[in-house]
Motif scaffolding. Structure first.
Motif, PDB file in Angstrom:
ATOM      1  N   GLN A  53       1.053  -1.347   0.271  1.00 35.37           N
ATOM      2  CA  GLN A  53       0.170   0.008  -0.357  1.00 35.37           C
ATOM      3  C   GLN A  53       0.626   1.421  -0.162  1.00 35.37           C
ATOM      4  OE1 GLN A  53      -2.877   0.125   3.117  1.00 35.37           O
ATOM      5  NE2 GLN A  53      -3.361   1.538   2.720  1.00 35.37           N
ATOM      6  N   GLN A  54       1.883   1.104   0.422  1.00 39.61           N
ATOM      7  CA  GLN A  54       2.702   2.471   0.646  1.00 39.61           C
ATOM      8  C   GLN A  54       3.436   2.534  -0.692  1.00 39.61           C
ATOM      9  OE1 GLN A  54       1.512   0.606   3.428  1.00 39.61           O
ATOM     10  NE2 GLN A  54       1.342   2.204   4.834  1.00 39.61           N
ATOM     11  N   GLU A  55       4.335   1.003  -1.019  1.00 39.16           N
ATOM     12  CA  GLU A  55       4.460   1.181  -2.103  1.00 39.16           C
ATOM     13  C   GLU A  55       4.045   1.914  -3.848  1.00 39.16           C
ATOM     14  OE1 GLU A  55       5.936  -2.312  -3.100  1.00 39.16           O
ATOM     15  OE2 GLU A  55       7.634  -2.095  -4.704  1.00 39.16           O
ATOM     16  N   GLN A  56       2.906   1.783  -2.981  1.00 31.58           N
ATOM     17  CA  GLN A  56       1.461   2.798  -4.695  1.00 31.58           C
ATOM     18  C   GLN A  56       1.210   3.752  -4.113  1.00 31.58           C
ATOM     19  OE1 GLN A  56      -2.526   0.406  -3.884  1.00 31.58           O
ATOM     20  NE2 GLN A  56      -1.359  -1.431  -4.691  1.00 31.58           N
ATOM     21  N   ALA A  57       1.589   3.978  -2.245  1.00 35.47           N
ATOM     22  CA  ALA A  57       0.917   5.184  -2.604  1.00 35.47           C
ATOM     23  C   ALA A  57       2.449   6.783  -3.370  1.00 35.47           C
ATOM     24  CB  ALA A  57       1.162   5.791  -0.863  1.00 35.47           C
ATOM     25  N   LEU A  58       3.689   5.453  -2.780  1.00 38.01           N
ATOM     26  CA  LEU A  58       5.192   6.745  -3.444  1.00 38.01           C
ATOM     27  C   LEU A  58       5.250   6.564  -4.619  1.00 38.01           C
ATOM     28  CD1 LEU A  58       7.698   7.049  -2.124  1.00 38.01           C
ATOM     29  CD2 LEU A  58       8.277   5.515  -3.053  1.00 38.01           C
ATOM     30  N   ALA A  59       4.359   5.522  -5.741  1.00 37.05           N
ATOM     31  CA  ALA A  59       4.119   5.691  -6.352  1.00 37.05           C
ATOM     32  C   ALA A  59       3.640   7.010  -7.272  1.00 37.05           C
ATOM     33  CB  ALA A  59       4.247   4.209  -7.666  1.00 37.05           C
ATOM     34  N   GLN A  60       2.684   6.988  -6.995  1.00 35.05           N
ATOM     35  CA  GLN A  60       1.267   8.306  -7.209  1.00 35.05           C
ATOM     36  C   GLN A  60       2.011   9.361  -7.184  1.00 35.05           C
ATOM     37  OE1 GLN A  60      -1.973   7.338  -4.883  1.00 35.05           O
ATOM     38  NE2 GLN A  60      -2.455   5.578  -6.632  1.00 35.05           N
ATOM     39  N   ILE A  61       2.752   9.575  -6.047  1.00 30.63           N
ATOM     40  CA  ILE A  61       3.681  10.754  -5.460  1.00 30.63           C
ATOM     41  C   ILE A  61       5.050  10.889  -6.656  1.00 30.63           C
ATOM     42  CG2 ILE A  61       5.254  11.839  -3.695  1.00 30.63           C
ATOM     43  CD1 ILE A  61       3.542  10.812  -1.923  1.00 30.63           C
ATOM     44  N   VAL A  62       5.445   9.598  -6.689  1.00 27.18           N
ATOM     45  CA  VAL A  62       6.478   9.955  -7.898  1.00 27.18           C
ATOM     46  C   VAL A  62       6.158   9.990  -9.083  1.00 27.18           C
ATOM     47  CG1 VAL A  62       8.292   8.589  -9.229  1.00 27.18           C
ATOM     48  CG2 VAL A  62       8.325   8.285  -6.584  1.00 27.18           C
ATOM     49  N   ASP A  63       5.237   9.506  -9.380  1.00 28.14           N
ATOM     50  CA  ASP A  63       3.881  10.391 -11.187  1.00 28.14           C
ATOM     51  C   ASP A  63       4.253  11.653 -11.118  1.00 28.14           C
ATOM     52  OD1 ASP A  63       4.547   7.305 -11.848  1.00 28.14           O
ATOM     53  OD2 ASP A  63       2.564   6.685 -11.828  1.00 28.14           O
ATOM     54  N   ARG A  64       3.068  12.216  -9.603  1.00 25.65           N
ATOM     55  CA  ARG A  64       3.070  13.348 -10.105  1.00 25.65           C
ATOM     56  C   ARG A  64       4.312  14.157 -10.310  1.00 25.65           C
ATOM     57  NH1 ARG A  64      -1.643  14.731  -5.630  1.00 25.65           N
ATOM     58  NH2 ARG A  64      -1.453  16.946  -6.340  1.00 25.65           N
ATOM     59  N   ARG A  65       4.808  14.219  -9.229  1.00 28.16           N
ATOM     60  CA  ARG A  65       6.229  14.777  -8.938  1.00 28.16           C
ATOM     61  C   ARG A  65       7.101  14.825 -10.551  1.00 28.16           C
ATOM     62  NH1 ARG A  65       8.939  18.512  -9.440  1.00 28.16           N
ATOM     63  NH2 ARG A  65      10.673  18.566  -7.761  1.00 28.16           N
ATOM     64  N   LEU A  66       7.013  13.739 -11.081  1.00 33.00           N
ATOM     65  CA  LEU A  66       6.993  13.048 -12.727  1.00 33.00           C
ATOM     66  C   LEU A  66       6.332  14.658 -13.816  1.00 33.00           C
ATOM     67  CD1 LEU A  66       8.570   9.368 -13.086  1.00 33.00           C
ATOM     68  CD2 LEU A  66      10.291  11.767 -11.816  1.00 33.00           C
ATOM     69  N   THR A  67       5.600  14.714 -13.672  1.00 29.83           N
ATOM     70  CA  THR A  67       5.165  15.850 -14.037  1.00 29.83           C
ATOM     71  C   THR A  67       5.469  17.621 -14.066  1.00 29.83           C
ATOM     72  OG1 THR A  67       3.243  16.629 -12.899  1.00 29.83           O
ATOM     73  CG2 THR A  67       2.754  14.214 -14.068  1.00 29.83           C
ATOM     74  N   ARG A  68       7.281  16.830 -13.401  1.00 30.08           N
ATOM     75  CA  ARG A  68       7.226  18.631 -12.747  1.00 30.08           C
ATOM     76  C   ARG A  68       5.897  19.169 -11.567  1.00 30.08           C
ATOM     77  NH1 ARG A  68      12.350  18.970 -14.676  1.00 30.08           N
ATOM     78  NH2 ARG A  68      12.960  20.373 -13.060  1.00 30.08           N
TER      79      ARG A  68
END
Ligand SMILES: C[S@@+](CC[C@H](N)C(=O)[O-])C[C@H]1O[C@@H](n2cnc3c(N)ncnc32)[C@H](O)[C@@H]1O
Length: 288
Positions: A53-68
């Motif tokens: 669950q934490q891994e998924q939450a992190l992936a969502q944060i990273v995806d948003r951050r990659l859009t800058r």
């Protein structure tokens, strides 16, 4: 389940490969956030397992951050002068250089101003970053926090309430000093000061922030000059002080205008943490 060490390394690599500034620090903040760990645990719990669950939450944060998108907008808060503030896309993310404005206002208030009850205006309050910190540290101050956009005032209101300073911080809506019901001892302002044409040339993260918090007109000077005129027109007490954050290039023209409007004031320049000229101090008490 992957270990915290692996997740941290992988997140760091992903951010770095996409050219995100301060990739290591941001990876640490992201992992701390999803794991709800304090900073020290990042190092002492390196072998801890990271649940899916934490891994998924992190992936969502990273995806948003990659859009800058800035990390502060993704996480919904930003630390400023040791205080956590709610932020969203309606407000400027408070900057470290503005901490110098708070430091200097505190110095002026505690050392220099001989008034039992200090009245302060924080103009263009945004998150309320400056007003909240001044209220926390100056028990004798009454502070007006002014902005001209309702969604910004909602964020400031939340921060003022959550830090328990609403008894001494009054929010006002309007143009610069115009809504003030009384003249003040101290004006602090970090107003929009970017020249309009420079904004699209700046880093992608800045493009997520509201134009109304950044754009200071063709030379970036429009709001500061108008604020000085309003201050000279009765909004500042005779012995008052103004602290203005600005771009180093703006110091000369703003100093010249301050000299015209406050001929007997002492005008000086303060540097920020990067040793750049960042703040103008117009001290009407010193000239007397
Ligand atoms: C650069 S941001 C600073 C926010 C906050 N003081 C900080 O340092 O993080 C400028 C703020 O000024 C506000 N603002 C812009 N024009 C204004 C005006 N004419 N009157 C009052 N506030 C204004 C914007 O909404 C924005 O919140």
């Amino acid at each position: 389940m992957p270990s915290l060490r692996n997740v941290l390394q992988q997140t760091h690599r992903t951010l770095e490969a996409s050219g995100i500034p301060d990739a290591r620090l941001e990876a640490e903040v992201m992992v701390m956030n999803v794991m709800r760990f304090p900073r020290a645990a990042l190092f002492s719990e390196q072998e801890a397992e990271v649940p899916a669950q934490q891994e998924q939450a992190l992936a969502q944060i990273v995806d948003r951050r990659l859009t800058r998108e800035p990390l502060a907008y993704i996480l919904g808060y930003k630390e400023f002068y040791g205080v956590n503030l709610l932020v969203n896309g309606d407000v400027l993310i408070p900057r470290p250089e503005t901490e110098s404005l708070v430091e200097h206002a505190l110095f002026m208030a505690l050392m220099g101003m001989e008034t039992p009850e200090l009245v302060i205006a924080d103009v263009g309050t945004g998150t309320g970053a400056v007003a909240v910190n001044l209220a926390i540290h100056l028990a004798m101050a009454r502070i007006y926090a002014i902005d001209n956009f309702d969604p910004v005032l909602d964020v400031a209101n939340y921060n003022i309430r959550s830090h328990n300073v609403s008894d001494r911080v009054t929010l006002l809506k309007g143009d610069l000093l115009e809504p003030l019901p009384e003249p003040v001892d101290l004006v602090v302002a970090n107003l929009p000061y970017l020249p309009t044409a420079r904004i699209p040339t700046l880093q992608p993260e800045i493009q997520w922030e509201p134009a109304a918090a950044l754009d200071g007109g063709p030379e970036g000077l429009d709001l500061m000059m108008r604020l000085l005129e309003q201050a000279a027109d009765g909004k500042l007490k005779e012995q008052g002080i103004i602290l203005l954050e600005m771009d180093p290039e703006q110091v000369a023209p703003v100093t010249e205008r301050a000299g015209q409007l406050f001929p007997s004031a002492e005008v000086s320049v303060e540097k920020d943490l990067a040793q750049l000229d960042r703040m103008l101090v117009i001290n009407c008490a010193a000239g007397h």
